[in-house]
Design a protein around this motif. Structure first.
Motif, PDB file in Angstrom:
ATOM      1  N   LEU A  34       0.813  -1.223   0.000  1.00 17.13           N
ATOM      2  CA  LEU A  34       0.000   0.000   0.000  1.00 17.13           C
ATOM      3  C   LEU A  34       0.842   1.267   0.000  1.00 17.13           C
ATOM      4  CD1 LEU A  34      -2.710   1.388  -0.006  1.00 17.13           C
ATOM      5  CD2 LEU A  34      -2.779   1.179   2.488  1.00 17.13           C
ATOM      6  N   GLY A  35       1.952   1.289   0.761  1.00 19.49           N
ATOM      7  CA  GLY A  35       2.802   2.494   0.809  1.00 19.49           C
ATOM      8  C   GLY A  35       3.243   2.897  -0.596  1.00 19.49           C
ATOM      9  N   LEU A  38       0.331   4.306  -2.595  1.00 18.66           N
ATOM     10  CA  LEU A  38       0.017   5.682  -2.178  1.00 18.66           C
ATOM     11  C   LEU A  38       1.069   6.667  -2.693  1.00 18.66           C
ATOM     12  CD1 LEU A  38      -1.110   5.142   1.538  1.00 18.66           C
ATOM     13  CD2 LEU A  38      -2.552   5.336  -0.491  1.00 18.66           C
ATOM     14  N   ARG A  39       2.346   6.267  -2.631  1.00 12.17           N
ATOM     15  CA  ARG A  39       3.407   7.165  -3.123  1.00 12.17           C
ATOM     16  C   ARG A  39       3.229   7.428  -4.616  1.00 12.17           C
ATOM     17  NH1 ARG A  39       6.242   4.940   1.057  1.00 12.17           N
ATOM     18  NH2 ARG A  39       6.788   3.066  -0.069  1.00 12.17           N
ATOM     19  N   MET A  56       1.217  12.196   4.272  1.00 13.36           N
ATOM     20  CA  MET A  56       2.399  11.331   4.213  1.00 13.36           C
ATOM     21  C   MET A  56       3.695  12.093   4.492  1.00 13.36           C
ATOM     22  SD  MET A  56       1.203   9.061   0.965  1.00 13.36           S
ATOM     23  CE  MET A  56       2.599   7.975   0.885  1.00 13.36           C
ATOM     24  N   LEU A  60       2.089  11.262   9.080  1.00  9.56           N
ATOM     25  CA  LEU A  60       0.775  10.949   9.654  1.00  9.56           C
ATOM     26  C   LEU A  60       0.088   9.866   8.835  1.00  9.56           C
ATOM     27  CD1 LEU A  60      -0.493  14.615  10.195  1.00  9.56           C
ATOM     28  CD2 LEU A  60       0.275  12.998  11.954  1.00  9.56           C
ATOM     29  N   LEU A  61      -0.753   9.081   9.485  1.00 10.24           N
ATOM     30  CA  LEU A  61      -1.554   8.125   8.724  1.00 10.24           C
ATOM     31  C   LEU A  61      -2.601   8.887   7.926  1.00 10.24           C
ATOM     32  CD1 LEU A  61      -2.237   5.081  11.094  1.00 10.24           C
ATOM     33  CD2 LEU A  61      -0.482   5.353   9.347  1.00 10.24           C
ATOM     34  N   VAL A  62      -2.883   8.407   6.725  1.00 14.05           N
ATOM     35  CA  VAL A  62      -3.936   8.979   5.883  1.00 14.05           C
ATOM     36  C   VAL A  62      -5.279   8.559   6.510  1.00 14.05           C
ATOM     37  CG1 VAL A  62      -4.895   8.911   3.536  1.00 14.05           C
ATOM     38  CG2 VAL A  62      -2.407   8.755   3.886  1.00 14.05           C
ATOM     39  N   ILE A  67      -8.303   5.822   2.773  1.00 15.97           N
ATOM     40  CA  ILE A  67      -7.523   4.585   2.607  1.00 15.97           C
ATOM     41  C   ILE A  67      -8.437   3.428   2.227  1.00 15.97           C
ATOM     42  CG2 ILE A  67      -6.295   2.802   3.961  1.00 15.97           C
ATOM     43  CD1 ILE A  67      -4.491   5.048   3.142  1.00 15.97           C
ATOM     44  N   GLY A  91       1.292  -3.091   4.779  1.00 20.83           N
ATOM     45  CA  GLY A  91       0.912  -1.691   5.028  1.00 20.83           C
ATOM     46  C   GLY A  91      -0.586  -1.487   5.187  1.00 20.83           C
ATOM     47  N   PHE A  92      -1.333  -2.534   5.134  1.00 20.82           N
ATOM     48  CA  PHE A  92      -2.789  -2.459   5.349  1.00 20.82           C
ATOM     49  C   PHE A  92      -3.258  -3.757   5.992  1.00 20.82           C
ATOM     50  CE2 PHE A  92      -7.206  -3.181   4.277  1.00 20.82           C
ATOM     51  CZ  PHE A  92      -7.776  -1.963   4.572  1.00 20.82           C
ATOM     52  N   ARG A  94      -3.845  -0.665   9.026  1.00 25.25           N
ATOM     53  CA  ARG A  94      -2.989  -0.013  10.019  1.00 25.25           C
ATOM     54  C   ARG A  94      -3.810   0.585  11.148  1.00 25.25           C
ATOM     55  NH1 ARG A  94       1.692   2.245   6.116  1.00 25.25           N
ATOM     56  NH2 ARG A  94       3.416   1.336   7.232  1.00 25.25           N
ATOM     57  N   GLN A  98      -9.693   0.072   9.822  1.00 22.45           N
ATOM     58  CA  GLN A  98      -9.304  -0.515   8.529  1.00 22.45           C
ATOM     59  C   GLN A  98      -9.434  -2.038   8.569  1.00 22.45           C
ATOM     60  OE1 GLN A  98      -5.380   0.841   7.318  1.00 22.45           O
ATOM     61  NE2 GLN A  98      -5.937   2.996   7.548  1.00 22.45           N
ATOM     62  N   ARG A 164      14.026   8.235   1.258  1.00 23.63           N
ATOM     63  CA  ARG A 164      12.641   8.687   1.151  1.00 23.63           C
ATOM     64  C   ARG A 164      12.428   9.885   2.062  1.00 23.63           C
ATOM     65  NH1 ARG A 164       9.224   3.357   2.413  1.00 23.63           N
ATOM     66  NH2 ARG A 164       8.193   4.895   3.712  1.00 23.63           N
ATOM     67  N   ASP A 166       9.973  10.604   3.857  1.00 21.85           N
ATOM     68  CA  ASP A 166       9.404  10.249   5.162  1.00 21.85           C
ATOM     69  C   ASP A 166      10.332   9.345   5.977  1.00 21.85           C
ATOM     70  OD1 ASP A 166       8.947   8.019   3.606  1.00 21.85           O
ATOM     71  OD2 ASP A 166       6.865   7.738   4.228  1.00 21.85           O
ATOM     72  N   ARG A 175       6.020   8.936  12.726  1.00 21.68           N
ATOM     73  CA  ARG A 175       5.487   7.657  12.248  1.00 21.68           C
ATOM     74  C   ARG A 175       5.478   6.627  13.372  1.00 21.68           C
ATOM     75  NH1 ARG A 175       9.079   6.321   7.316  1.00 21.68           N
ATOM     76  NH2 ARG A 175       7.769   4.496   7.096  1.00 21.68           N
TER      77      ARG A 175
HETATM   78  P1  AMP Z   1       4.860   2.772   4.249  1.00 24.24           P
HETATM   79  O1  AMP Z   1       5.726   2.829   3.048  1.00 24.24           O
HETATM   80  O2  AMP Z   1       4.040   1.508   4.275  1.00 24.24           O
HETATM   81  O3  AMP Z   1       5.603   3.008   5.524  1.00 24.24           O
HETATM   82  O4  AMP Z   1       3.794   3.975   4.113  1.00 24.24           O
HETATM   83  C1  AMP Z   1       4.223   5.320   3.935  1.00 24.24           C
HETATM   84  C2  AMP Z   1       3.141   6.297   4.407  1.00 24.24           C
HETATM   85  O5  AMP Z   1       1.918   6.065   3.676  1.00 24.24           O
HETATM   86  C3  AMP Z   1       2.748   6.186   5.867  1.00 24.24           C
HETATM   87  O6  AMP Z   1       3.634   6.881   6.708  1.00 24.24           O
HETATM   88  C4  AMP Z   1       1.347   6.804   5.835  1.00 24.24           C
HETATM   89  O7  AMP Z   1       1.411   8.222   5.733  1.00 24.24           O
HETATM   90  C5  AMP Z   1       0.791   6.284   4.521  1.00 24.24           C
HETATM   91  N1  AMP Z   1       0.096   4.981   4.715  1.00 24.24           N
HETATM   92  C6  AMP Z   1       0.513   3.755   4.260  1.00 24.24           C
HETATM   93  N2  AMP Z   1      -0.358   2.788   4.595  1.00 24.24           N
HETATM   94  C7  AMP Z   1      -1.364   3.406   5.289  1.00 24.24           C
HETATM   95  C8  AMP Z   1      -2.559   2.947   5.923  1.00 24.24           C
HETATM   96  N3  AMP Z   1      -2.926   1.654   5.921  1.00 24.24           N
HETATM   97  N4  AMP Z   1      -3.337   3.870   6.553  1.00 24.24           N
HETATM   98  C9  AMP Z   1      -3.017   5.180   6.564  1.00 24.24           C
HETATM   99  N5  AMP Z   1      -1.895   5.678   5.998  1.00 24.24           N
HETATM  100  C10 AMP Z   1      -1.076   4.815   5.358  1.00 24.24           C
END
Ligand code: AMP
Length: 222
Positions: A34-35, A38-39, A56, A60-62, A67, A91-92, A94, A98, A164, A166, A175
């Motif tokens: 999922l990350g 989203l990116r 992101m 912060l979480l979206v 999501i 990543g899902f 979280r 969800q 990255r 973040d 995070r």
């Molecule tokens: P990751 O690469 O999985 O660490 O995700 C990077 C960023 O995407 C996180 O710091 C959140 O901002 C957002 N993100 C990824 N997965 C989720 C999720 N399941 N719910 C909310 N935000 C998410």
């Protein structure tokens, strides 16, 4: 036939993405990251992308509603066009909301049963690992600067290894707070259902890879 789901849980920097990818290859399963999804949307600069970037980039979480909508569409499409024998979710979910939404979506598109591999790592090692993490801006491969310090990706041989946004220290702290407040409660959520196996990732990748494979064998439906 229903597609079993294996959820990868764990704090940022624990190696979740690396091990989900390795297990997917080894088990012949699909990998839903999922990350990265989203990116990709954030990079497109669409109105939804701009909205995602706002959360992101701050660590912060979206919000759940957004999501859940994105994941529902992506999973339905994946199951329709390219159904894997099993699917690893990286990543899902979280948050507990969800996880509850996943139960509904899974029932409607024939995904399940759900099991969980939880990857653990002490906080001080997390901060160190994230500071040393570099990602290929083309193929997404992940490297540790202590193991490989070059600038060009040795895997695809055309991308650049970057940090990255973040993964910068201030954002990582946020995070980790988000993980503790919103994601850690999932350990109880799935633990109570008896579907969770934990693995510690305080060892070289090859060692943790075997631990993860052991956990996978343990949660295989009999
Ligand atoms: P990751 O690469 O999985 O660490 O995700 C990077 C960023 O995407 C996180 O710091 C959140 O901002 C957002 N993100 C990824 N997965 C989720 C999720 N399941 N719910 C909310 N935000 C998410």
């Amino acid at each position: 036939m229903s597609i079993p789901i294996i959820i990868f849980l764990g704090p940022p920097g624990c190696g979740k993405g690396t091990h989900a990818k390795l297990l997917a290859e080894r088990a012949g399963a699909g990998h839903f990251d999922l990350g990265s999804l989203l990116r990709g949307i954030a990079k497109s600069g669409s109105p939804r992308g701009v909205e995602l970037t706002g959360f992101m980039s701050k660590g912060l979480l979206v919000p759940d509603t957004l999501i859940i909508e994105i994941v529902r569409d992506a999973l339905s499409e994946r199951v329709k066009t390219n159904p894997p024998p099993a699917l690893l979710l990286d990543g899902f979910p979280r948050t507990v909301a969800q996880a509850e939404a996943l139960e509904k979506v899974a029932a409607s598109i024939e995904l399940g049963p759900v099991s969980v591999i939880n990857i653990n790592l002490p906080n001080e090692l997390i901060v160190e690992r994230i500071a040393n993490r570099r990602v290929c801006n083309k193929c997404g491969a992940i490297f540790d600067v202590l193991e490989f310090s070059g600038k060009e990706c040795p895997k695809c041989k055309s991308g650049q290894l970057i940090q990255r946004d973040d993964d910068k220290a201030e954002v990582v702290r946020r995070r980790l707070e988000e993980y503790a407040a919103k994601t850690a409660p999932l350990l109880q959520f799935y633990g109570k259902k008896g579907k969770l196996v934990s693995v510690v990732s305080d060892a070289p990748v090859e060692v943790v890879r075997e631990r993860v494979y052991g956990a996978y064998k343990q949660i295989q439906p009999k």
